[in-house]
Design a protein around this motif. Structure first.
Motif, short mmCIF file in Angstrom:
data_model
loop_
_atom_site.label_atom_id
_atom_site.label_comp_id
_atom_site.label_asym_id
_atom_site.label_seq_id
_atom_site.Cartn_x
_atom_site.Cartn_y
_atom_site.Cartn_z
N VAL A 142 4.54 -14.72 -16.92
CA VAL A 142 4.86 -15.67 -15.84
C VAL A 142 5.05 -17.06 -16.47
O VAL A 142 4.19 -17.52 -17.23
N PHE A 164 4.92 -21.58 -12.27
CA PHE A 164 3.61 -21.59 -11.63
C PHE A 164 3.58 -22.55 -10.43
O PHE A 164 4.32 -23.54 -10.40
N GLN A 171 6.40 -24.44 -19.50
CA GLN A 171 5.40 -23.72 -18.72
C GLN A 171 3.99 -24.19 -19.06
O GLN A 171 3.06 -24.04 -18.27
N GLU A 192 -4.87 -11.12 -14.48
CA GLU A 192 -3.89 -10.45 -13.60
C GLU A 192 -4.60 -9.70 -12.48
O GLU A 192 -4.10 -9.62 -11.36
N GLY A 215 -1.26 -15.33 -13.02
CA GLY A 215 -0.20 -14.95 -13.95
C GLY A 215 -0.39 -15.70 -15.25
O GLY A 215 -1.09 -16.72 -15.31
N PRO A 265 1.23 -17.54 -10.04
CA PRO A 265 2.68 -17.34 -10.12
C PRO A 265 3.38 -17.94 -8.91
O PRO A 265 2.87 -17.84 -7.78
N ASP A 266 4.52 -18.58 -9.15
CA ASP A 266 5.32 -19.11 -8.05
C ASP A 266 6.10 -17.95 -7.42
O ASP A 266 6.99 -17.40 -8.05
N PRO A 313 9.92 -15.35 -9.03
CA PRO A 313 9.16 -14.27 -9.67
C PRO A 313 9.81 -13.79 -10.97
O PRO A 313 11.03 -13.91 -11.13
N SER A 314 9.00 -13.29 -11.87
CA SER A 314 9.58 -12.67 -13.07
C SER A 314 9.56 -11.16 -12.91
O SER A 314 8.78 -10.63 -12.11
#
Ligand SMILES: Cc1cc2nc3c(=O)[nH]c(=O)nc-3n(C[C@H](O)[C@H](O)[C@H](O)COP(=O)(O)O)c2cc1C
Length: 303
Positions: A68, A71, A123, A179, A184, A219-220, A224-225
């Motif tokens: 991730v 954020f 990040q 997690e 993330g 995580p935003d 998403p990833s």
């Protein structure tokens, strides 16, 4: 007795994809994503793997892992970091030497410096917590020095390896813990771009080395990833004897699937191209080709 809170959203909350007319089980869908069976060229096929039947909640969380890098500004609490550290300390440790440490960095200015050091990795500023995992022989040397005991064994490459292995194994336990709490993360090897700078930022003593960082945050959901497919199991899983020749065909298959994956991320290229680029020479090593000298400067003798 304390009540253990329910596990976070380790398994994606969105409805799982269906294959043909029969909906996939959660485990099947997670397995498919992990091995790239959910790419267009495989649509409609179901993965056949005995492991699917053995998936537990912990494994489901691990299968759902994705790095991730986007954020929310929301805080990561001390309780969450403390739980990650407890998970890290619960990992196995070579001879229980526990030759690792972790430095939690929250200060935005220090994080900005790390972002710079790591090659403009933003990040590190976006995540509220940056954990730097340390291969740490300083504590062991201190214990020996206090007892005026010899330390020649600390000079060997083997001892350095133990410290790096311990740090990595501990960190990955913390990652799984994070997690499981719905957080993330992404590892940051970029802290090794300038080991002396990293050491200065953290006030590291000699015989410690910042092995890698880890951005931790919420995580935003707007950005998403995706789960990144891995090599087919037959490439990495050998039975009784190692087989190199048999890997070519499944690697070619994976390469094609990864090209599809990268295209979906608006990225060009093949997985094998990345491998070749990394092996091509020092120019592809982000300045880390001088690592042997850096380790020696940090007090790792490398005998
Ligand atoms: C030791 C280590 C160092 C890494 N360093 C970086 C890094 O500096 N920057 C980054 O964006 N990702 C970094 N990553 C994340 C990897 O790129 C990522 O794990 C890999 O592409 C697989 O993707 P996934 O984690 O989403 O499955 C690192 C991962 C590891 C294990």
């Amino acid at each position: 007795m304390t009540t253990v809170p329910p596990a976070g959203p380790a398994v994606p909350e969105e409805p799982l994809p269906a294959v043909g007319s029969s909906p996939r089980t959660d485990a099947e869908a997670l397995w498919s994503a992990r091995y790239g069976w959910d790419t267009e060229s495989r649509a409609g096929e179901s993965p056949q793997a005995p492991g699917i039947a053995a998936v537990t909640d912990v494994i489901a969380s691990q299968l759902a892992h994705r790095s991730v890098r986007r954020f929310l500004p929301d805080d990561v609490t001390d309780a969450q970091v403390s739980a990650m550290v407890a998970a890290a300390q619960s990992a196995s440790s070579s001879s229980n030497l526990q030759v690792w440490s972790v430095v939690e960095v929250r200060d935005p200015q220090t994080r900005a410096q790390f972002a710079d050091l790591a090659g403009d990795q933003r990040q590190i500023m976006a995540a509220p917590v940056f954990l730097v995992w340390i291969a740490d022989l300083a504590r062991a040397y201190q214990i020996a020095a206090d007892a005026q005991a010899p330390t020649e064994g600390g000079e060997y490459v083997e001892t350095m390896l133990v410290a790096f292995l311990d740090a990595a194994i501990a960190a990955q336990n913390a990652a799984v813990a994070a997690e499981s709490m719905g957080l993330g993360l992404v590892y940051v090897g970029g802290v090794r771009n300038d080991p002396a700078w990293a050491a200065a930022l953290l006030g590291l003593p000699q015989r410690t080395f910042a092995a890698f960082g880890m951005c931790v945050g919420h995580p935003d959901p707007a950005r998403p990833s995706r789960v990144k497919p891995r090599l087919p199991q037959e490439v990495v899983w050998h039975r009784e004897r190692y087989d190199l020749a048999g890997q070519s065909a499944p690697i070619a298959d994976y390469d094609a699937r990864m090209a599809e994956f990268y295209a979906g991320q608006s990225m060009a290229g093949r997985w094998t191209a990345r491998i070749k680029a990394r092996l091509s020479g020092p120019a592809a090593m982000s300045g880390r080709e001088t690592m042997k000298r850096s380790l020696q400067e940090r007090g790792f003798e490398l005998r």
